[in-house]
Design a protein around this motif. Structure first.
Motif, PDB file in Angstrom:
ATOM      1  N   MET A   1       0.811  -1.201   0.000  1.00  0.00           N
ATOM      2  CA  MET A   1       0.000   0.000   0.000  1.00  0.00           C
ATOM      3  C   MET A   1       0.856   1.268   0.000  1.00  0.00           C
ATOM      4  SD  MET A   1      -3.414  -0.641   0.009  1.00  0.00           S
ATOM      5  CE  MET A   1      -2.848  -1.334  -1.515  1.00  0.00           C
ATOM      6  N   GLN A   2       2.124   1.127   0.335  1.00  0.00           N
ATOM      7  CA  GLN A   2       2.990   2.301   0.356  1.00  0.00           C
ATOM      8  C   GLN A   2       3.099   2.925  -1.031  1.00  0.00           C
ATOM      9  OE1 GLN A   2       4.188   3.812   3.161  1.00  0.00           O
ATOM     10  NE2 GLN A   2       4.634   5.434   1.695  1.00  0.00           N
ATOM     11  N   SER A   3       3.079   2.104  -2.052  1.00  0.00           N
ATOM     12  CA  SER A   3       3.140   2.617  -3.422  1.00  0.00           C
ATOM     13  C   SER A   3       1.918   3.485  -3.738  1.00  0.00           C
ATOM     14  CB  SER A   3       3.223   1.445  -4.398  1.00  0.00           C
ATOM     15  OG  SER A   3       3.071   1.889  -5.713  1.00  0.00           O
ATOM     16  N   VAL A   4       0.743   3.052  -3.301  1.00  0.00           N
ATOM     17  CA  VAL A   4      -0.483   3.821  -3.511  1.00  0.00           C
ATOM     18  C   VAL A   4      -0.391   5.148  -2.766  1.00  0.00           C
ATOM     19  CG1 VAL A   4      -2.986   3.893  -3.101  1.00  0.00           C
ATOM     20  CG2 VAL A   4      -1.911   1.781  -3.931  1.00  0.00           C
ATOM     21  N   VAL A   5       0.046   5.098  -1.521  1.00  0.00           N
ATOM     22  CA  VAL A   5       0.206   6.315  -0.715  1.00  0.00           C
ATOM     23  C   VAL A   5       1.170   7.278  -1.397  1.00  0.00           C
ATOM     24  CG1 VAL A   5       1.155   7.203   1.472  1.00  0.00           C
ATOM     25  CG2 VAL A   5      -0.435   5.259   1.488  1.00  0.00           C
ATOM     26  N   ASP A   6       2.297   6.766  -1.877  1.00  0.00           N
ATOM     27  CA  ASP A   6       3.294   7.611  -2.545  1.00  0.00           C
ATOM     28  C   ASP A   6       2.721   8.257  -3.806  1.00  0.00           C
ATOM     29  OD1 ASP A   6       5.115   6.915  -0.573  1.00  0.00           O
ATOM     30  OD2 ASP A   6       6.166   5.448  -1.824  1.00  0.00           O
TER      31      ASP A   6
END
Length: 148
Positions: A1-6
């Motif tokens: 999910m970090q990719s989505v947040v970024d």
């Protein structure tokens, strides 16, 4: 999910910058009478954020599978009169909603990403899928209709 947040964070920076270089005519002009202006598209993305923020929260505590309630996107855009609102107000709303969505995504426990939701037509998807779909929908509009 970090990719989505970024990626959402990157859009929160890019969207105000890109709109700052556009005239009022450019953001308000409809390509065709029945098509949304750039302001209305961003307003639609605010509506998407409002509806998905609620979904991202409720899926985590409601009975599984969580049934998504659809909304009439044309009516939402029409009733909220995005065409008559300043682009700055719409940008501020969109940025604020997406900052809140980022906080919800970042704090969602890993195991809850597998929670099921019924998206209609007997289709079951996970919360993780719904979050990724939210980003894909946003990027589709921004890349293809706003900043093309």
């Amino acid at each position: 999910m970090q990719s989505v947040v970024d990626k959402i964070n990157n859009w929160i920076i890019k969207v105000p910058n890109e709109f700052s270089g556009m005239s009022e005519l450019e953001v308000s002009q409809r390509p065709m009478p029945n098509k949304w202006s750039k302001k209305e598209i961003l307003g639609h993305l605010c509506d998407s954020a409002i509806n998905n923020l609620e979904r991202f929260i409720k899926i985590q505590y409601e009975e599984q599978p969580f049934a998504l309630t659809p909304y009439n996107q044309d009516q939402w855009v029409d009733i909220q009169h995005y065409q008559d609102i300043s682009i700055e107000e719409i940008i501020n709303l969109w940025c604020g909603l997406n900052k809140k969505i980022i906080k919800i995504i970042a704090k969602t426990p890993y195991e809850k990403l597998a929670y099921q939701c019924d998206i209609g037509n007997n289709q079951m998807k996970t919360l993780e899928w719904l979050i990724q779909d939210y980003l894909e929908h946003m990027e589709h509009h921004l890349k293809n209709q706003v900043f093309n």
